[in-house]
Design an enzyme around this catalytic site. Structure first.
Site, mmCIF file in Angstrom:
data_model
loop_
_atom_site.group_PDB
_atom_site.id
_atom_site.type_symbol
_atom_site.label_atom_id
_atom_site.label_comp_id
_atom_site.label_asym_id
_atom_site.label_seq_id
_atom_site.Cartn_x
_atom_site.Cartn_y
_atom_site.Cartn_z
ATOM 1 N N ARG A 45 0.837 -1.195 0.000
ATOM 2 C CA ARG A 45 0.000 0.000 0.000
ATOM 3 C C ARG A 45 0.869 1.241 0.000
ATOM 4 N NH1 ARG A 45 -5.420 0.846 3.512
ATOM 5 N NH2 ARG A 45 -5.991 2.874 2.702
ATOM 6 N N GLU A 85 -1.022 -0.310 9.628
ATOM 7 C CA GLU A 85 -0.373 0.998 9.450
ATOM 8 C C GLU A 85 -1.399 2.131 9.425
ATOM 9 O OE1 GLU A 85 2.518 3.471 6.359
ATOM 10 O OE2 GLU A 85 2.496 1.284 6.297
#
Length: 243
Positions: A45, A85
């Site tokens: 990502r 995250e």
């Protein structure tokens, strides 16, 4: 790394069991200072929507972090994120000083693999990020498309079709990342004799997927000379295209 065959079909949980990351392997505190936690540079990502992070940060201010993030111990007493995250970033926005964690005894390579699997199972990755994750599982960990499909709970055809998106020109991949074109449009662009010309035509004329497919067919058969004959937006019926 040799490809694993056991535990397939159950995703990240199965992989964690396979790596020996059982409940007994947890260690370290249940919370960590945010300053000791760092992002995983290898996760697929690459973008985090600012508005979504702020919305999550607002929720965290009221309710706290409801699900601990998954980390592994890295160098110099720091901890690297395996999963979570987005929660870590939102916690920073919310002004938290600590975050709940589960520490797992992953090696660097096992943590890398687990991070990829966790991320590609999310619904909010863009198609290029998702495809890049699959590609890394295949190239760096020796998985076949069938094994990747089982690990992330997707059909093999889904994996194969997403991987094809990585053959698009970089400019078209960025259009797809930004949502300017759909995956159906991207499939038509892949079939075109002049991919960039068709991608630009899709944007300029607001072509539907069906119209883009017809333009791709004509450009392929006639050497790209029929791009100008693509139907105008609004004519014809759109199609639901499954990649």
């Amino acid at each position: 790394m040799a490809a694993r065959k056991s535990g397939l079909g159950r995703g990240l949980s199965a992989l964690m069991e396979e790596m020996g990351a059982t409940r007994e392997a947890e260690r370290g505190p249940s919370t960590l200072p945010l300053g000791l936690v760092e992002a995983n540079p290898n996760q697929p990502r690459r973008s985090f929507a600012e508005a979504d992070l702020r919305e999550l940060a607002d929720s965290i201010r009221v309710k706290g972090v409801l699900q601990p993030i998954l980390v592994r111990q890295a160098a110099n007493g720091r901890y690297e994120i395996i999963a979570g995250e987005r929660r870590w970033r939102a916690s920073q926005m919310a002004g938290l000083h600590e975050i709940p964690v589960v520490v797992r005894d992953f090696s660097e390579s096992d943590g890398f693999e687990a991070a990829i699997i966790e991320n590609v199972q999310r619904v909010d990755l863009d198609p290029i990020e998702e495809a890049s994750g699959y590609q890394r599982l295949i190239k760096e960990f020796g998985h076949t498309q069938e094994m990747v499909a089982a690990l992330v709970g997707k059909a093999r055809s889904h994996i194969a079709n997403l991987l094809r998106l990585l053959d698009l020109p970089a400019e078209v991949q960025e259009m797809l990342r930004q949502g300017s074109i759909s995956v159906g449009h991207a499939k038509a662009v892949l079939q075109a004799n002049e991919p960039m010309a068709l991608a630009n035509a899709i944007l300029a004329r607001q072509l539907t997927v069906r119209q883009a497919e017809e333009a791709a067919r004509k450009s392929h058969l006639e050497g790209g000379q029929k791009m100008a004959s693509a139907p105008a937006a609004g004519s014809g019926r759109d199609a639901d295209v499954e990649m």
